[in-house]
Write a protein that holds these residues in place. Sequence first.
Motif, short mmCIF file in Angstrom:
data_model
loop_
_atom_site.label_atom_id
_atom_site.label_comp_id
_atom_site.label_asym_id
_atom_site.label_seq_id
_atom_site.Cartn_x
_atom_site.Cartn_y
_atom_site.Cartn_z
N ALA A 16 41.80 108.39 -50.71
CA ALA A 16 42.90 107.55 -51.71
C ALA A 16 44.25 108.32 -50.93
N ARG A 17 44.46 110.05 -50.77
CA ARG A 17 45.51 110.54 -50.59
C ARG A 17 45.86 110.31 -49.19
N PHE A 18 44.64 110.66 -48.32
CA PHE A 18 45.21 109.89 -45.93
C PHE A 18 45.46 108.09 -45.93
N LEU A 19 45.35 107.52 -47.52
CA LEU A 19 45.71 106.16 -46.97
C LEU A 19 47.24 106.05 -46.60
N PRO A 20 48.37 106.55 -46.95
CA PRO A 20 49.34 106.42 -46.76
C PRO A 20 50.65 106.60 -45.43
N VAL A 21 49.38 107.95 -44.70
CA VAL A 21 49.96 108.68 -44.23
C VAL A 21 49.26 108.74 -42.71
N LEU A 22 47.81 108.10 -43.23
CA LEU A 22 47.95 107.45 -41.40
C LEU A 22 47.51 105.65 -41.22
N ALA A 23 46.79 104.98 -42.25
CA ALA A 23 47.06 103.93 -42.06
C ALA A 23 47.70 103.02 -42.46
N VAL A 24 48.70 103.22 -43.26
CA VAL A 24 49.95 102.37 -43.93
C VAL A 24 50.74 102.22 -43.12
N PRO A 25 51.08 101.10 -41.93
CA PRO A 25 51.40 100.74 -41.14
C PRO A 25 53.08 101.29 -41.44
N ALA A 26 53.96 100.91 -42.28
CA ALA A 26 55.47 100.94 -42.58
C ALA A 26 55.31 102.72 -43.10
N LEU A 27 54.39 103.38 -42.91
CA LEU A 27 54.74 105.18 -43.36
C LEU A 27 54.41 105.77 -42.54
N THR A 28 53.42 105.12 -41.68
CA THR A 28 52.58 106.27 -40.25
C THR A 28 53.19 106.42 -39.12
N PRO A 29 53.12 107.51 -38.43
CA PRO A 29 53.53 107.40 -37.38
C PRO A 29 52.71 107.25 -36.31
N PHE A 30 51.26 106.42 -36.64
CA PHE A 30 50.46 105.85 -35.71
C PHE A 30 50.60 104.21 -36.16
N ALA A 31 51.56 104.14 -36.30
CA ALA A 31 51.60 102.13 -36.55
C ALA A 31 51.13 101.31 -35.52
N PHE A 32 51.82 102.19 -34.55
CA PHE A 32 50.90 101.75 -32.82
C PHE A 32 49.91 101.90 -32.78
N VAL A 33 49.26 101.88 -33.45
CA VAL A 33 47.03 102.25 -32.66
C VAL A 33 46.71 101.56 -33.48
N PRO A 34 45.82 100.81 -32.75
CA PRO A 34 45.11 100.15 -33.22
C PRO A 34 44.82 100.15 -34.49
N VAL A 35 44.30 99.27 -35.20
CA VAL A 35 43.44 99.21 -37.22
C VAL A 35 41.88 99.42 -36.95
N PHE A 36 41.90 99.79 -36.60
CA PHE A 36 40.65 100.69 -36.05
C PHE A 36 40.48 101.63 -36.44
N VAL A 37 41.08 102.18 -35.13
CA VAL A 37 41.43 103.66 -34.50
C VAL A 37 41.71 104.70 -35.98
N ARG A 38 42.65 103.82 -36.73
CA ARG A 38 43.59 104.32 -37.71
C ARG A 38 42.87 104.60 -38.62
N LEU A 39 42.12 103.93 -39.17
CA LEU A 39 40.98 103.87 -40.02
C LEU A 39 39.36 104.68 -40.10
N ALA A 40 39.52 105.00 -38.44
CA ALA A 40 38.25 106.08 -37.72
C ALA A 40 38.30 107.08 -37.90
N LEU A 41 40.28 107.53 -37.54
CA LEU A 41 40.62 108.71 -38.01
C LEU A 41 41.02 108.88 -40.02
N LEU A 42 41.19 107.88 -40.48
CA LEU A 42 41.10 108.18 -42.05
C LEU A 42 39.58 108.45 -42.51
N LEU A 43 38.47 107.97 -42.52
CA LEU A 43 37.66 108.17 -42.39
C LEU A 43 37.20 109.33 -42.02
N ALA A 44 37.06 110.10 -40.93
CA ALA A 44 36.67 111.07 -40.72
C ALA A 44 37.26 112.08 -41.18
#
Length: 253
Positions: A16-44
């Motif tokens: 819940a804490r890392f979700l906005p920073v790593l996965a939400v497209p409007a907030l994260t610098p990884f917005a252009f990274v595929p969603v599956f990569v962002r989710l994998a990074l978030l879960l790791a």
Amino acid sequence: MAGLELTRTCFLLATARFLPVLAVPALTPFAFVPVFVRLALLLALALLTAGVAPVHAGLAGMDQPIVLGMALLGEMAMGLTLALAVMLPGAAIGMAAKVVDVQSGASAVSIFNPAVRTMESMTGTAMQWVVSLVFFSLGLHLFLLRWVLASTHFAPLGSAVLAITPGTFVGLLGSQFLLGLAVVAPVILGLFGVDLAVAYASRSMPQANIYFVALPLKIAAALLLLAADLRYAPELIGRVFTQAFGAISTGGP
């Protein structure tokens, strides 16, 4: 609380804490990274944090769903606060770039951004790409990952606190948008000089339609000035991000 249940609860709170920073497209610098990569990074990162991060003394378990839900909301608010360090610099520079669009007459051109499904200005989109390139070239993405992990030390999981005070937030807004304006200030001043020359020509030749003659000139001048400005912009853009990270870190409890 048993070890497995504690790990599972910490994993949910860290997610819940890392979700906005790593996965939400409007907030994260990884917005252009595929969603599956962002989710994998978030879960790791959440799984890593669940094993090593300190937790709040009164952490609620699955047998207290209301208390746990409130803790999850608090962690989400904490994540949104951390995301300000990424969102505000981009928003400040993007707003300043839109001023250039209006001043140069290129505001009629819009570009569709599929990441957030909105229409964006031409210069604003170009500056957003520059901001992303500078962010990654300076290694700030690695600093961001270390920073969000370090946030568990000044705000343990389950503490449900914000990492910034209202006064710090207002001050951060003012300083960020001022620095964002400074990034494109040479372009704005140069276009103002072009406007003065066009105004003088219009007064000298009132029978000519100077506006339509000067419009291509202003767009060309804006592109040339922007290209020259980008040579010195990375240092100032890095300063914008550094100030945002520092303000939110020192504004914590």
